[in-house]
Design an enzyme around this catalytic site. Structure first.
Site, PDB file in Angstrom:
ATOM      1  N   SER A  22      -4.034  56.039 -83.713  1.00 34.24           N
ATOM      2  CA  SER A  22      -4.294  57.081 -82.717  1.00 34.24           C
ATOM      3  C   SER A  22      -5.725  57.580 -82.885  1.00 34.24           C
ATOM      4  O   SER A  22      -6.451  57.167 -83.795  1.00 34.24           O
ATOM      5  CB  SER A  22      -3.318  58.259 -82.882  1.00 34.24           C
ATOM      6  N   ILE A  24      -9.575  58.624 -83.005  1.00 31.95           N
ATOM      7  CA  ILE A  24     -10.836  57.897 -83.074  1.00 31.95           C
ATOM      8  C   ILE A  24     -10.604  56.445 -83.490  1.00 31.95           C
ATOM      9  O   ILE A  24     -11.222  55.528 -82.955  1.00 31.95           O
ATOM     10  CB  ILE A  24     -11.810  58.594 -84.041  1.00 31.95           C
ATOM     11  N   SER A 151     -17.046  64.183 -91.065  1.00 31.65           N
ATOM     12  CA  SER A 151     -16.874  65.290 -90.116  1.00 31.65           C
ATOM     13  C   SER A 151     -18.066  66.227 -90.251  1.00 31.65           C
ATOM     14  O   SER A 151     -18.758  66.227 -91.281  1.00 31.65           O
ATOM     15  CB  SER A 151     -15.588  66.052 -90.446  1.00 31.65           C
ATOM     16  N   TYR A 164      -9.938  70.221 -96.587  1.00 33.38           N
ATOM     17  CA  TYR A 164     -10.544  69.224 -95.694  1.00 33.38           C
ATOM     18  C   TYR A 164     -12.046  69.122 -95.938  1.00 33.38           C
ATOM     19  O   TYR A 164     -12.597  68.026 -96.033  1.00 33.38           O
ATOM     20  CB  TYR A 164     -10.255  69.623 -94.253  1.00 33.38           C
ATOM     21  N   LYS A 168     -14.105  65.858 -97.155  1.00 36.47           N
ATOM     22  CA  LYS A 168     -15.119  65.279 -96.268  1.00 36.47           C
ATOM     23  C   LYS A 168     -16.523  65.384 -96.870  1.00 36.47           C
ATOM     24  O   LYS A 168     -17.347  64.480 -96.688  1.00 36.47           O
ATOM     25  CB  LYS A 168     -15.063  65.947 -94.891  1.00 36.47           C
TER      26      LYS A 168
END
Length: 286
Positions: A22, A24, A151, A164, A168
């Site tokens: 799903s 990107i 990100s 997160y 990242k």
């Protein structure tokens, strides 16, 4: 310095995409198929991968040019066999796009340590482990591109995303270091820095208790369409861009602002956060 040696030719290239069921990952796989690539598609969702496989074939790939390869990045023991499967099917790997991952929506105060362990295991250690499995093959080939979807949160600290952001930021550091280690071996490393892209990432993000939020994020819903994002990323590979920034929202301005004036960036994000909470401290896991 010229980017010529780092330009990527999609035609007949073998591209392995994780998180391909799903968002990107799926959109990039379809765009790569449209450009003539052969594809290995991995995630935990077999049914979704089969759907993406059909979409890749509809975009121009041959049936034998799209391999569905279920893989859980929390299971490092499954990775050697997965690498062998891709190599046996295609004979080589030209690009590994480490795209699988999950996000978070909870304050540090409310986040159980199990959530930090899970997100860092999937979003950081899983990417490192699979890359280490593919790296010797690319060294043997004398060519290849190792890539990761990071990100804006991998460059700028963002509220409700401490786990997160940690993961990242970590992948940015790992892949930046890997780039300088492997350039003399003929390998390329690409980092992708998306902002708000219309994907299910917010619905699947974990709360402080580890449960998915199941709700939309207005910034994500207003973000760049995922097909447009995939084209920007593919163009970035083709152009030899080593750090691909992709997005159209105000968060993209934070990348340059953080470089030029970190203090002002901190104050701006603090003001945004204060406005978001309006003096209240939410406890999302209650």
């Amino acid at each position: 310095m010229s980017n010529t040696s780092k330009q990527f030719n999609f035609d007949q290239a073998v591209i392995w995409v994780t998180g391909a069921s799903s968002g990107i990952g799926a959109a990039f796989a379809i765009e790569a198929a449209r450009r003539g690539a052969r594809l290995a598609l991995s995630s935990r969702g077999v049914e979704q991968l089969e759907t993406v496989r059909k979409d890749c074939i509809a975009a121009g790939a041959g049936p034998e040019d799209v391999l569905v390869l279920p893989l859980d990045l929390e299971d490092e023991t499954a990775m050697p066999a997965a690498v062998d499967r891709v190599r046996d099917h295609f004979g080589r790997i030209d690009l590994l796009l480490n795209n699988a991952g999950m996000s978070q929506r909870s304050l540090c105060l409310d986040t159980d340590m199990s959530v930090y362990h899970k997100i860092i295991k999937v979003d950081l250690l899983g990417q490192i482990a699979l890359t280490k499995q593919v790296l010797p093959l690319m060294v043997e080939q004398g060519s290849g591109t190792l890539a990761v979807t990071s990100s804006v949160a991998g460059k700028v600290g963002s509220p409700m995303r401490t786990a997160y952001c940690a993961a990242k930021h970590g992948v940015m550091g790992f892949f930046d270091a890997l780039r300088v280690e492997t350039a003399h071996l003929g390998l390329n490393v690409t980092t992708i820095v998306p902002g708000s892209i219309r994907t299910p990432v917010a619905h699947n993000a974990l709360t402080g208790s580890g449960k998915p939020t199941g709700v939309a994020d207005p910034a994500i819903e207003a973000g760049m369409p995922v097909d447009d994002c995939a084209r920007v990323i593919a163009d970035g590979f083709a152009g030899g861009i080593e750090e691909i920034n992709v997005g159209t929202g105000p968060e993209m301005q934070l990348l340059e602002m953080k470089r030029q004036d970190p203090t002002a960036t901190f104050r701006l994000l603090e003001s945004w956060t204060a406005e978001l909470f309006k003096g209240n401290t939410p406890h999302l896991n209650q």
